[in-house]
Design a protein around this motif. Structure first.
Motif, PDB file in Angstrom:
ATOM      1  N   LEU A  53       0.656  62.050 -45.590  1.00  0.00           N
ATOM      2  CA  LEU A  53       1.115  62.750 -46.789  1.00  0.00           C
ATOM      3  C   LEU A  53       0.375  62.247 -48.030  1.00  0.00           C
ATOM      4  O   LEU A  53      -0.010  63.031 -48.901  1.00  0.00           O
ATOM      5  CB  LEU A  53       2.623  62.569 -46.960  1.00  0.00           C
ATOM      6  N   PHE A  54       0.166  60.935 -48.118  1.00  0.00           N
ATOM      7  CA  PHE A  54      -0.614  60.402 -49.236  1.00  0.00           C
ATOM      8  C   PHE A  54      -2.062  60.872 -49.145  1.00  0.00           C
ATOM      9  O   PHE A  54      -2.694  61.188 -50.161  1.00  0.00           O
ATOM     10  CB  PHE A  54      -0.539  58.877 -49.252  1.00  0.00           C
ATOM     11  N   VAL A  55      -2.590  60.949 -47.928  1.00  0.00           N
ATOM     12  CA  VAL A  55      -3.951  61.459 -47.748  1.00  0.00           C
ATOM     13  C   VAL A  55      -4.041  62.902 -48.244  1.00  0.00           C
ATOM     14  O   VAL A  55      -5.016  63.295 -48.884  1.00  0.00           O
ATOM     15  CB  VAL A  55      -4.381  61.355 -46.268  1.00  0.00           C
ATOM     16  N   PRO A  76       2.636  55.830 -39.843  1.00  0.00           N
ATOM     17  CA  PRO A  76       1.434  55.500 -40.618  1.00  0.00           C
ATOM     18  C   PRO A  76       0.169  55.726 -39.804  1.00  0.00           C
ATOM     19  O   PRO A  76       0.210  55.814 -38.563  1.00  0.00           O
ATOM     20  CB  PRO A  76       1.630  54.016 -40.941  1.00  0.00           C
ATOM     21  N   ILE A  77      -0.936  55.819 -40.489  1.00  0.00           N
ATOM     22  CA  ILE A  77      -2.234  55.923 -39.822  1.00  0.00           C
ATOM     23  C   ILE A  77      -2.645  54.518 -39.390  1.00  0.00           C
ATOM     24  O   ILE A  77      -2.924  53.655 -40.220  1.00  0.00           O
ATOM     25  CB  ILE A  77      -3.284  56.522 -40.775  1.00  0.00           C
ATOM     26  N   PRO A 130       2.117  54.257 -48.102  1.00  0.00           N
ATOM     27  CA  PRO A 130       0.687  53.948 -47.972  1.00  0.00           C
ATOM     28  C   PRO A 130       0.206  54.242 -46.557  1.00  0.00           C
ATOM     29  O   PRO A 130       0.962  54.159 -45.594  1.00  0.00           O
ATOM     30  CB  PRO A 130       0.618  52.451 -48.289  1.00  0.00           C
ATOM     31  N   ARG A 131      -1.048  54.625 -46.458  1.00  0.00           N
ATOM     32  CA  ARG A 131      -1.674  54.951 -45.161  1.00  0.00           C
ATOM     33  C   ARG A 131      -0.900  56.034 -44.405  1.00  0.00           C
ATOM     34  O   ARG A 131      -0.885  56.057 -43.178  1.00  0.00           O
ATOM     35  CB  ARG A 131      -1.827  53.706 -44.287  1.00  0.00           C
ATOM     36  N   PHE A 163      -6.670  54.457 -48.245  1.00  0.00           N
ATOM     37  CA  PHE A 163      -5.416  55.099 -48.630  1.00  0.00           C
ATOM     38  C   PHE A 163      -4.232  54.129 -48.561  1.00  0.00           C
ATOM     39  O   PHE A 163      -3.092  54.533 -48.398  1.00  0.00           O
ATOM     40  CB  PHE A 163      -5.182  56.322 -47.741  1.00  0.00           C
ATOM     41  N   ASP A 164      -4.539  52.850 -48.705  1.00  0.00           N
ATOM     42  CA  ASP A 164      -3.509  51.814 -48.717  1.00  0.00           C
ATOM     43  C   ASP A 164      -3.198  51.426 -50.159  1.00  0.00           C
ATOM     44  O   ASP A 164      -4.018  51.628 -51.054  1.00  0.00           O
ATOM     45  CB  ASP A 164      -3.992  50.587 -47.943  1.00  0.00           C
ATOM     46  N   TYR A 165      -2.020  50.915 -50.391  1.00  0.00           N
ATOM     47  CA  TYR A 165      -1.664  50.350 -51.685  1.00  0.00           C
ATOM     48  C   TYR A 165      -0.479  49.403 -51.493  1.00  0.00           C
ATOM     49  O   TYR A 165       0.228  49.469 -50.485  1.00  0.00           O
ATOM     50  CB  TYR A 165      -1.340  51.440 -52.719  1.00  0.00           C
TER      51      TYR A 165
END
Length: 340
Positions: free
Chosen positions: A303-305, A213-214, A299-300, A6-8
């Motif tokens: 919310l993105f997850v 972040p995660i 990223p990470r 889930f990184d970018y």
């Protein structure tokens, strides 16, 4: 599942530092789960949805949660960042100081308001304000808008006080904005209603954990932050009626999704008032929503997850790649996407 999925990569010039000149002037990525993607504007929203769709909004009010004070009697300067209000005169807060205050320390603001430290709750200090006015009143008078860490301005402006708040905010308690709702102006809401769209409200007080972040290697090892939320019986009845008629429920923001899915944990949507630490990730079975209107997230981030859980990780990554390539603006003051 590894969190690195889930990184970018995002260059700093894609992070919006100021809001658009008008709330609905932001861009809107029209994204359908069949993979089709179109570039639109947020002002197009009424024509992009079906009449009789129902939009659900988070009506939390962002507190002016950042304050400066001095320890009494030493005079040492501290920065107070409220995390959560837990009563009319109590809150949990981060405190930045050369030396952390001990229990019983009095923190005095420049206008004479007094906060007393009463202990710790994990990483936060528990504070009590000595004022008959209550915490929300003092914060509104003396506090600053708690801008997200990626906005590179040390001091918030009058424009931030206006635009880092939704036009439908009603219930004080958040320390970060439900950003998808920032794009909705009163005029745009009126146009939506004229097109037959309905609106319901719930409340989730967004906390500082939303920016965390995660850091763990896997999603299973991530400790999810908790946030207080509430959904009324009347709102539940309206949403259940919509679902029974096979009309669409459109969540305006990930905070709305967390609240609805927490209230649906038993299988049906029920009134709910409590804290939730629900971590929505791929494999989650969504019970309450049919579409998601959301900003672009870190990223990470959890919310993105959540976005990946709703539309699929590969499709979400593809949408983000297109948004980056076509110079969309990211994060709180940035652009949005509609996932149908």
């Amino acid at each position: 599942m590894k969190s690195s999925i889930f990184d970018y990569e995002l260059s700093s010039d894609r992070i919006a530092q100021t809001p658009t000149n008008r709330r609905s002037a932001s861009r809107l990525l029209d994204f359908e789960v069949d993979g089709s993607i179109r570039d639109r504007y947020f002002s197009d929203l009424p024509s992009m949805l079906d009449s009789n769709d129902l939009l659900v909004l988070n009506n939390t009010w962002v507190l002016s949660a950042r304050m400066f004070a001095r320890k009494a009697p030493s005079g040492g300067q501290v920065e107070i960042l409220i995390e959560r209000q837990i009563g009319d005169d109590q809150c949990l807060a981060q405190i930045r100081a050369s030396k952390g205050p001990t229990v019983g320390t009095c923190l005095v603001t420049s206008m004479g308001s007094k906060f007393v430290t009463e202990g710790r709750d994990g990483p936060f200090y528990r504070l009590r304000i000595e004022s008959k006015e209550g915490l929300a009143v003092v914060l509104d008078r003396e506090g600053e808008v708690p801008l997200p860490p990626y906005i590179q301005r040390h001091i918030a402006t009058d424009l931030d006080r206006q635009r880092y708040q939704t036009v439908f905010a009603r219930h004080p308690g958040a320390v970060a904005a439900p950003t998808a709702g920032l794009h909705l102006s009163e005029d745009l809401i009126d146009r939506c209603r004229q097109n037959g769209l309905g609106f319901e409200h719930l409340t989730l007080h967004v906390g500082l954990g939303t920016f965390r972040p995660i850091s763990s290697e896997t999603l299973d090892d991530h400790v999810m932050h908790s946030e207080w939320c509430q959904i009324s019986r009347g709102t539940c009845q309206a949403l259940n009626k919509i679902k029974q008629s096979r009309r669409r429920v459109v969540a305006v923001g990930t905070t709305v999704v967390r609240t609805l899915e927490s209230a649906s944990a038993g299988g049906t949507l029920e009134p709910f008032e409590d804290t939730t630490d629900l971590f929505i990730r791929p494999g989650h079975q969504f019970r309450s929503i049919d579409a998601l209107l959301t900003n672009f997230h870190l990223p990470r981030s959890t919310l993105f997850v959540l976005v990946c859980a709703f539309c699929g990780t590969d499709l979400a990554q593809e949408a983000y790649r297109m948004a980056i390539a076509t110079r969309y603006r990211f994060y709180s003051y940035g652009d949005a996407m509609l996932i149908l």
